[in-house]
Design an enzyme around this catalytic site. Structure first.
Site, mmCIF file in Angstrom:
data_model
loop_
_atom_site.group_PDB
_atom_site.id
_atom_site.type_symbol
_atom_site.label_atom_id
_atom_site.label_comp_id
_atom_site.label_asym_id
_atom_site.label_seq_id
_atom_site.Cartn_x
_atom_site.Cartn_y
_atom_site.Cartn_z
ATOM 1 N N LYS A 1 -5.103 -19.218 6.216
ATOM 2 C CA LYS A 1 -3.809 -19.134 7.504
ATOM 3 C C LYS A 1 -3.324 -20.196 7.057
ATOM 4 C CE LYS A 1 -8.631 -18.510 9.938
ATOM 5 N NZ LYS A 1 -7.802 -17.070 10.774
ATOM 6 N N LYS B 1 -12.230 -7.326 16.872
ATOM 7 C CA LYS B 1 -13.339 -8.288 16.435
ATOM 8 C C LYS B 1 -14.240 -7.727 17.268
ATOM 9 C CE LYS B 1 -11.377 -12.647 15.352
ATOM 10 N NZ LYS B 1 -10.490 -12.346 14.235
#
Ligand SMILES: O=C(O)CCC(=O)C1=CC=C[C@@H](O)[C@@H]1C(=O)O
Ligand SMILES: [Mg+2]
Length: 318
Positions: free
Chosen positions: A139, A258
């Site tokens: 990230k 997702k």
């Protein structure tokens, strides 16, 4: 056919709080549910909301479960409103477990491991590599960009010097900015990524995920034209309505899906069977109950053999 319905909220603390451009996430909350049919068979499902991705809140999901009777119909399961996508997934998963429509082989899936932000990435990657991981996600957009690019270059050096020249498989590295970059910063990251990818070495920057905010699709489309490193939409395509909108506006790179917050698996399957999108399936840190349903969907719908973003168990255990 009616089903007995039971549900139980849960809380699962992260071993290390998850830092992203959205903030710091300490505890994953969700709901485990089950349906029992008239023969006494039980199907399990999970509601794992992710409200900062646009799904319902945990509170919305709880209120929805609490207002249901203890005995529900198929009609109730398949008419859960679109503003409750995590509930749609949870109930439909439990129903599908009771009414399996196909055998699914999860063995062909390979996993991407999510690395921690900051300097700890330099040690964590190697531990996971030694456990045979070949795809990693890191990230960015969390700390100062100069600091992050500096760590990124140390990471590339660490991977390059650790790999033996005879290393058969490439290491794929994914970067996820969670909407945290400016257009200029995204260009700076992509210049570094293109340089690494141009070397055709043992490391490939597979994609840069959600560099800009969901209302900047036009600028992300421009980045696709300017750089060779692929971009992936995640927050921009969190549910079927958003996915369809970005597809219609011409997005041709990667779509991160997702399943646990996307909405009805049936509608997702229908979309993917009619549109050959380059999808990466991703976890929302659900438990193994939600993961099992999400991975079944991934294995059925995976068009290109990209690693699934479900290498997250080390965020909770060990
Ligand atoms: O996609 C993966 O590789 C792991 C899951 C993951 O990175 C995420 C899950 C849920 C919310 C976010 O913090 C993050 C993401 O943005 O993809
Ligand atoms: Mg993401």
């Amino acid at each position: 056919m009616n089903y007995q319905f039971q549900f139980q909220p849960y809380q699962r603390p992260f071993k290390i709080p998850l830092k992203t451009a959205h903030g710091i996430w300490k505890t994953r909350e969700g709901i485990i549910l089950n349906l029992t049919d008239e023969q006494g068979n039980i199907g399990w499902g999970e509601i794992a909301p992710l409200s900062w991705f646009g799904s319902e809140t945990m509170e919305d999901a709880l209120i929805f479960c609490q207002q249901l009777p203890s005995c529900i119909s198929i009609e109730t399961i398949f008419t859960i409103p679109d503003y409750l996508p995590a509930c749609q997934f949870g109930f439909e998963s439990a129903f599908t477990e009771l009414n399996p429509n196909s055998f699914v082989d999860l063995s062909r899936l390979h996993y991407s491991e999510l690395l921690p932000t900051g300097e700890t990435v330099l040690t964590t990657w190697e531990t996971l590599f030694q456990q045979r991981a070949k795809t990693f996600k890191w990230k960015i957009g969390v700390d100062d960009i100069t600091e992050e690019i500096n760590i990124f270059q140390k990471l590339i050096h660490s991977i390059t010097t650790t790999l033996s020249p005879t290393q058969a498989q490439k290491i794929h590295l994914r970067l996820d900015a969670n909407e945290g970059l400016t257009f200029e910063q995204a260009k700076k990251w992509l210049e570094h990524c293109d340089l690494i990818n141009a070397n055709q070495g043992l490391i490939e920057i597979e994609f840069l995920e959600q560099p800009l905010s969901i209302d900047q699709l036009d600028l992300m489309l421009e980045l696709c034209d300017r750089y060779s490193t692929l971009l992936a939409l995640d927050e921009s395509v969190a549910n079927l309505q958003q996915l369809n909108s970005c597809y219609q506006q011409g997005w041709l790179d990667i779509f991160v899906i997702k399943p646990a917050i996307f909405g009805s698996p049936k509608k997702l399957k229908n979309f993917c069977q009619n549109h050959e999108i380059d999808a990466v399936f991703s976890s929302v840190f659900e438990t193994n109950i939600g993961q099992k349903s999400a991975l079944k969907i991934a294995s059925e719908l995976l068009f290109y053999n990209r690693a699934v973003g479900f290498g997250i168990n080390h965020w909770f255990t060990g």
